[in-house]
Motif scaffolding. Structure first.
Motif: not given
Length: 454
Positions: A323-345
């Motif tokens: 659906k993003a491709a239909e709108k010309g919006i790029p999609v990328e991926t990253v390793n999800p390791r510890k994304t829920s355990k680290a503070c974003h600040a």
């Protein structure tokens, strides 16, 4: 919008000896039935049926013959003779596809051998047709006739698919951006705005991005939809157990179809709204967790593992991508390791006192407590911003072709159960994944590494 039809090619991984024999048996039986019906000059479906009904073929192949032979013998072609090697044709939905992005080989095809017996075979897709395959998998493209053929010692599937596309589609980001010396589009000068997309069980999807000053802005959570999907899944599994005890398998399948259809409707609406959110952001890039790592070290106890493994990560990813491709919006991926355990600040590790709450362990951090899914979405976006992204083309080039001839990792799709089905139900495969794997495939199931870090 206009309907467009395209033929998609899947190169089957080299099958083991057993599956090779079954494929050859299917091809031989099909060609014998075709020749017999042609020699009998069958000009109607009824006449063709009287001939092909005796052959050991699936109903999908027999129905394809009933459509094809009258054309050969009648006014459509009026053929004098047949070619030596016709591909095996199957009618609509004869071939079923499953998608396991976390596996070495992502796509799997379920090929009918004969009535109530099917073969699961891994398949390599044409990278240029990925968007179409994901649309087929997400039920947004209608599958038509498919063909099984052998060429130069390899087996292939040709699947026709039809979908509605915008008459004047927006050019993709890769088309708008001149490539660098390596041939890849140069994103450095585009100042992309990464939008983190966190897919979970509590909130079905959560998105968030940072503004020019670096502050998280406009978080959006689809928490109510997560509740809806959990309720529908629980209703299905509870009803299934009760009905199976009564021996009401047909009622189970019919009842399940209705509930899975409701879940699909939720998925389509939510993923459409995710893309609409991205459209409202200047120069966006949607950042997803790389499913290669999504299930590694997932060990939260038997009950939670079953629920998390059954969650619709792949389905939601596929829908967001095309659906993003239909709108010309790029999609990328990253390793999800510890994304829920680290503070974003501050980056320090924290913990969740409750499912929806993240608490930073750094006493000097201003965050204190934060919405957990939003924190995860920001970390996903930040990981892309730091330069850690994984292009699918890069990952695909590193995969070893044909290194496994297994069934999917517990995957199965809607349809009649195979007669050789494994005894233990694998009912946790998500969204239309209800029928069991055939016995020969169960012996060779692929064990896939995965990571669930967030």
């Amino acid at each position: 919008m206009s309907a467009v039809t395209k033929t998609l090619e899947l190169h089957l991984a080299e099958p083991n000896t057993h599956k090779e024999r079954k494929l050859c048996e299917t091809r031989k039986a099909y060609q014998q039935a075709l020749q017999a019906a042609f020699d009998a000059d069958c000009t109607t479906k009824s006449a063709t049926n009287d001939v092909v009904v005796e052959y050991d073929l699936s109903g999908y192949a027999k129905n394809a013959l009933k459509q094809y032979v009258p054309q050969l013998c009648g006014d459509s072609y009026d053929a004098d003779e047949l070619h030596d090697d016709h591909p095996v044709k199957f009618t609509n939905d004869g071939i079923q596809l499953d998608h396991k992005p976390q596996n070495t080989i992502e796509w799997y095809a379920k090929i009918p051998h004969h009535e109530d017996y099917h073969l699961w075979i891994p398949a390599h897709a044409n990278p240029d047709q990925r968007e179409w395959l994901e649309a087929v998998y997400a039920d947004d493209a209608e599958m038509g006739e498919s063909r099984l053929l052998e060429r130069d010692g390899s087996w292939y599937l040709h699947v026709t698919a039809t979908r509605n596309v915008e008459d004047q589609s927006v050019a993709s980001a890769d088309e708008r951006t001149p490539p660098d010396e390596s041939g890849e589009p140069c994103l450095a000068g585009l100042d992309r705005t990464p939008i983190g997309v966190d897919i979970g069980e509590a909130s079905l999807v959560t998105v968030c991005h940072r503004d020019e000053s670096g502050s998280p802005v406009r978080p959006r959570l689809w928490a109510d939809d997560g509740k809806t999907v959990r309720r529908l899944r629980k209703t299905y599994f509870t009803a299934k157990r009760r009905l199976q005890k009564r021996g009401s398998e047909r009622i189970v399948e019919s009842y399940g179809d209705a509930l899975w259809g409701q879940i699909d409707d939720v998925f389509h609406r939510v993923t459409r709204e995710v893309v609409e959110y991205a459209e409202s952001v200047e120069n966006p890039v949607l950042v997803l967790e790389d499913l290669t790592y999504i299930r590694e070290n997932m060990d939260y106890g038997e009950y939670m593992n079953r629920r998390l493994h059954g969650w619709g990560f792949a389905k939601l990813h596929a829908q967001i991508r095309y659906k993003a491709a239909e709108k010309g919006i790029p999609v990328e991926t990253v390793n999800p390791r510890k994304t829920s355990k680290a503070c974003h600040a501050c980056g320090e590790h924290g913990y969740r006192p409750r499912q929806a709450t993240f608490r930073c362990s750094n006493d000097g951090c201003w965050v204190g407590e934060y919405q957990a899914d939003v924190n995860g979405a920001i970390n996903i976006a930040d990981r892309y911003r730091s330069g850690e992204s994984h292009r699918r083309s890069d990952r695909s080039s590193r995969q070893k072709a044909g290194d496994d001839d297994s069934a999917t990792d517990g995957a199965s799709l809607t349809g009649p159960q195979d007669s050789q089905a494994v005894n233990e139900s694998r009912s946790d495969s998500f969204a239309h994944q209800k029928s069991s794997i055939s016995g020969d495939d169960a012996e060779t199931q692929q064990k896939t590494p995965g990571t669930y870090a967030s």
